[in-house]
Design a protein around this motif. Structure first.
Motif, short mmCIF file in Angstrom:
data_model
loop_
_atom_site.label_atom_id
_atom_site.label_comp_id
_atom_site.label_asym_id
_atom_site.label_seq_id
_atom_site.Cartn_x
_atom_site.Cartn_y
_atom_site.Cartn_z
N ALA A 105 0.82 -1.22 0.00
CA ALA A 105 0.00 0.00 0.00
C ALA A 105 0.84 1.27 0.00
O ALA A 105 0.30 2.36 -0.04
N LEU A 106 2.16 1.14 0.03
CA LEU A 106 3.03 2.31 0.08
C LEU A 106 2.71 3.36 -0.99
O LEU A 106 2.61 4.54 -0.66
N PRO A 107 2.51 2.99 -2.26
CA PRO A 107 2.24 4.04 -3.27
C PRO A 107 1.04 4.93 -2.93
O PRO A 107 1.02 6.10 -3.25
N GLN A 108 0.07 4.37 -2.24
CA GLN A 108 -1.12 5.13 -1.85
C GLN A 108 -0.78 6.22 -0.84
O GLN A 108 -1.46 7.25 -0.78
N PHE A 109 0.27 6.02 -0.05
CA PHE A 109 0.61 6.95 1.02
C PHE A 109 1.93 7.69 0.78
O PHE A 109 2.33 8.51 1.58
N GLN A 110 2.57 7.40 -0.32
CA GLN A 110 3.88 7.97 -0.62
C GLN A 110 3.77 9.46 -0.91
O GLN A 110 2.91 9.90 -1.67
N THR A 111 4.67 10.23 -0.31
CA THR A 111 4.67 11.68 -0.51
C THR A 111 5.99 12.18 -1.09
O THR A 111 6.14 13.37 -1.33
N SER A 112 6.94 11.26 -1.29
CA SER A 112 8.26 11.66 -1.77
C SER A 112 8.88 10.51 -2.56
O SER A 112 8.57 9.34 -2.34
N ASP A 113 9.78 10.87 -3.49
CA ASP A 113 10.51 9.85 -4.23
C ASP A 113 11.77 9.40 -3.50
O ASP A 113 12.48 8.51 -3.95
N ASN A 114 12.04 10.02 -2.37
CA ASN A 114 13.20 9.65 -1.57
C ASN A 114 12.93 8.29 -0.91
O ASN A 114 12.01 8.16 -0.10
N PRO A 115 13.71 7.26 -1.22
CA PRO A 115 13.45 5.93 -0.67
C PRO A 115 13.64 5.85 0.85
O PRO A 115 13.08 4.97 1.50
N ARG A 116 14.40 6.77 1.44
CA ARG A 116 14.60 6.75 2.88
C ARG A 116 13.51 7.52 3.63
O ARG A 116 13.32 7.33 4.82
N LEU A 117 12.80 8.41 2.92
CA LEU A 117 11.71 9.19 3.51
C LEU A 117 10.52 9.22 2.54
O LEU A 117 10.12 10.29 2.09
N PRO A 118 9.94 8.07 2.26
CA PRO A 118 8.88 8.04 1.24
C PRO A 118 7.55 8.62 1.71
O PRO A 118 6.67 8.89 0.90
N PHE A 119 7.39 8.83 3.02
CA PHE A 119 6.13 9.34 3.55
C PHE A 119 6.41 10.17 4.79
O PHE A 119 7.52 10.18 5.31
N ASN A 120 5.38 10.85 5.26
CA ASN A 120 5.48 11.63 6.49
C ASN A 120 4.83 10.81 7.60
O ASN A 120 3.61 10.67 7.66
N VAL A 121 5.65 10.25 8.49
CA VAL A 121 5.14 9.37 9.53
C VAL A 121 4.15 10.08 10.45
O VAL A 121 3.14 9.51 10.84
#
Length: 141
Positions: A105-121
């Protein structure tokens, strides 16, 4: 007339040591046991009561960093809460979900292309908290 302060200093030091002994005797070893009185000097945090429907901490091999693991945990919480609201059931659905589903489900919540910070926790946790509050409210009715 000169007086020596050495005997007075020795007496004060002895009084200090003697007065500290009862405090040392009362000191306790830190404990994570939430029952009873926990001494102030304990930095251990007691665990919450076990909730069989609470999403557990992710396994260490799920992701390289704690930031990513915490994000996947929030995603799993969101998925479970959304399914609970959609199915209008108040039973625990934790057993119906896997960590692989959170990863997928990551693509649904992804906010960045940075693999180390793909979302805002923090945003994921806020969304999960809000959805879980809706579940609690719906199940209380």
């Amino acid at each position: 007339m000169t007086h020596s302060l050495a005997p007075i200093r020795s007496l004060c030091l002895a009084a200090l040591v003697v007065s500290a002994l009862p405090c040392a005797a009362l000191a306790q070893t830190p404990s994570t046991n939430p029952s009873g009185d926990t001494p102030f000097n304990s930095m251990a945090i007691a665990r919450d009561e076990a909730d069989e429907c609470r999403v557990p901490k992710p396994p260490a091999d799920l992701a390289e960093t704690a930031y990513l693991r915490n994000g996947y945990r929030a995603i799993l919480r969101i998925l479970i809460a959304e399914e609970t609201l959609a199915s209008k059931t108040c039973t625990c659905l934790l057993g119906d979900f896997t960590w692989d589903q959170a990863l997928a489900a990551l693509p649904q919540f992804q906010t960045s292309d940075n693999p180390r910070l793909p979302f805002n926790v923090l945003e994921l946790y806020a969304k999960a908290d809000a959805l879980e509050a809706q579940v609690v409210e719906a199940c209380a009715e």
